[in-house]
Design a protein around this motif. Structure first.
Motif, short mmCIF file in Angstrom:
data_model
loop_
_atom_site.label_atom_id
_atom_site.label_comp_id
_atom_site.label_asym_id
_atom_site.label_seq_id
_atom_site.Cartn_x
_atom_site.Cartn_y
_atom_site.Cartn_z
N ILE A 1 0.84 -1.21 0.00
CA ILE A 1 0.00 0.00 0.00
C ILE A 1 0.87 1.25 0.00
CG2 ILE A 1 -1.59 1.37 1.41
CD1 ILE A 1 -2.98 -1.28 2.16
N ALA A 2 1.90 1.26 0.84
CA ALA A 2 2.81 2.42 0.88
C ALA A 2 3.47 2.61 -0.49
CB ALA A 2 3.87 2.23 1.96
N GLY A 3 3.95 1.52 -1.07
CA GLY A 3 4.60 1.60 -2.37
C GLY A 3 3.67 2.09 -3.46
N ALA A 4 2.45 1.58 -3.46
CA ALA A 4 1.47 1.99 -4.48
C ALA A 4 1.14 3.48 -4.33
CB ALA A 4 0.21 1.14 -4.36
N ASN A 5 1.01 3.96 -3.11
CA ASN A 5 0.72 5.39 -2.89
C ASN A 5 1.86 6.28 -3.34
OD1 ASN A 5 -1.93 5.36 -1.90
ND2 ASN A 5 -1.22 4.73 0.11
N VAL A 6 3.09 5.92 -2.99
CA VAL A 6 4.24 6.72 -3.39
C VAL A 6 4.43 6.66 -4.90
CG1 VAL A 6 6.76 6.96 -3.17
CG2 VAL A 6 5.38 6.46 -1.14
N LEU A 7 4.30 5.47 -5.47
CA LEU A 7 4.42 5.32 -6.93
C LEU A 7 3.35 6.15 -7.64
CD1 LEU A 7 5.71 3.98 -9.40
CD2 LEU A 7 4.22 2.00 -9.00
N ARG A 8 2.14 6.13 -7.13
CA ARG A 8 1.04 6.91 -7.71
C ARG A 8 1.38 8.40 -7.74
NH1 ARG A 8 -2.26 9.34 -4.90
NH2 ARG A 8 -4.14 10.30 -5.64
N ARG A 9 1.91 8.90 -6.63
CA ARG A 9 2.29 10.32 -6.58
C ARG A 9 3.38 10.63 -7.60
NH1 ARG A 9 -0.10 13.37 -2.90
NH2 ARG A 9 -0.83 12.43 -0.98
N GLY A 10 4.33 9.74 -7.74
CA GLY A 10 5.40 9.94 -8.72
C GLY A 10 4.88 9.92 -10.15
N VAL A 11 4.05 8.94 -10.46
CA VAL A 11 3.50 8.81 -11.82
C VAL A 11 2.62 10.01 -12.16
CG1 VAL A 11 1.93 7.44 -13.25
CG2 VAL A 11 3.71 6.30 -11.91
N LEU A 12 1.82 10.47 -11.20
CA LEU A 12 0.97 11.64 -11.45
C LEU A 12 1.79 12.92 -11.66
CD1 LEU A 12 -1.96 11.03 -8.92
CD2 LEU A 12 -1.99 10.78 -11.42
N SER A 13 3.02 12.94 -11.17
CA SER A 13 3.88 14.10 -11.36
C SER A 13 4.69 14.03 -12.66
CB SER A 13 4.86 14.23 -10.18
OG SER A 13 4.16 14.42 -8.98
N TYR A 14 4.68 12.88 -13.33
CA TYR A 14 5.52 12.68 -14.51
C TYR A 14 5.08 13.44 -15.76
CZ TYR A 14 9.69 9.77 -14.55
OH TYR A 14 10.98 9.33 -14.46
N GLY B 1 7.35 22.75 -1.11
CA GLY B 1 7.72 23.28 -2.42
C GLY B 1 9.22 23.36 -2.62
N ILE B 2 10.00 22.77 -1.71
CA ILE B 2 11.46 22.78 -1.81
C ILE B 2 11.92 22.05 -3.07
CG2 ILE B 2 13.59 21.90 -0.77
CD1 ILE B 2 12.28 22.30 1.97
N CYS B 3 11.28 20.95 -3.37
CA CYS B 3 11.69 20.13 -4.50
C CYS B 3 10.81 20.40 -5.72
CB CYS B 3 11.58 18.64 -4.15
SG CYS B 3 12.73 18.17 -2.87
N PRO B 4 11.43 20.49 -6.88
CA PRO B 4 10.64 20.70 -8.09
C PRO B 4 9.82 19.46 -8.43
CG PRO B 4 12.96 20.41 -8.64
CD PRO B 4 12.87 20.45 -7.14
N GLU B 5 8.79 19.66 -9.21
CA GLU B 5 7.90 18.57 -9.63
C GLU B 5 8.68 17.46 -10.33
OE1 GLU B 5 3.87 17.16 -9.66
OE2 GLU B 5 4.79 18.87 -8.68
N ARG B 6 9.70 17.81 -11.09
CA ARG B 6 10.52 16.80 -11.78
C ARG B 6 11.16 15.86 -10.77
NH1 ARG B 6 16.35 17.29 -14.08
NH2 ARG B 6 16.52 15.31 -15.17
N PHE B 7 11.68 16.40 -9.67
CA PHE B 7 12.28 15.56 -8.63
C PHE B 7 11.24 14.61 -8.05
CE2 PHE B 7 13.05 14.62 -4.18
CZ PHE B 7 14.32 14.06 -4.23
N ILE B 8 10.07 15.14 -7.75
CA ILE B 8 8.99 14.30 -7.19
C ILE B 8 8.66 13.17 -8.16
CG2 ILE B 8 6.58 14.28 -6.42
CD1 ILE B 8 8.44 15.79 -4.49
N ALA B 9 8.56 13.50 -9.44
CA ALA B 9 8.24 12.49 -10.45
C ALA B 9 9.30 11.39 -10.49
CB ALA B 9 8.10 13.14 -11.82
#
Length: 135
Positions: A18-31, A102-110
């Motif tokens: 569940i943790a992995g799916a949530n973090v992966l989801r946030r990354g993919v949505l930022s891509y 907002g320290i990290c840019p969206e690219r980093f999050i992705a």
């Protein structure tokens, strides 16, 4: 409440997946808008680093620890040890802080979240495999 060793493995599987799916989801949505061969390669590097040096080792260590308990039944929170609960707290808090500040840019999050989330999800699936093998 005490549960058997197999249930501890299943709990670890569910929590990590569940943790992995949530973090992966946030990354993919930022891509979107950041999709490139370089960013995908960087996500793959993050995945490999976490899998080889952190989560892969943790899965092995916790699986061995869980199956090595003398007593068949343990408290349900024993799927992690204290150190891992602390690491999870730091990672969750740090992730929330990075995103909301907002320290990290969206690219980093992705890039980072996609690699990290995929590695966490795989770790959860590896706990699931240990659960299935432990019959």
């Amino acid at each position: 409440m005490k549960v058997n060793k197999r249930t501890l493995l299943l709990l670890a599987c569910v929590v990590w997946a569940i943790a992995g799916a949530n973090v992966l989801r946030r990354g993919v949505l930022s891509y979107p808008g950041h999709l490139s061969a370089l960013n995908l390669a960087l996500s793959a590097c993050v995945f490999l680093l976490f899998q080889l040096f952190i989560f892969g080792k943790m899965v092995k260590r916790h699986t061995t620890r869980i199956l090595g308990h003398q007593e068949e039944r343990q408290y349900f929170w024993h799927f992690f040890d204290g150190r891992t609960f602390f690491i999870m707290f730091i990672m969750i808090s740090g992730g929330i802080l990075l995103r909301t500040s907002g320290i990290c840019p969206e690219r980093f999050i992705a890039v980072f979240y996609s690699g990290l989330g995929a590695s966490l999800l795989l770790a959860g699936l590896r706990f699931g495999a240990a659960f299935l093998r432990s019959r």
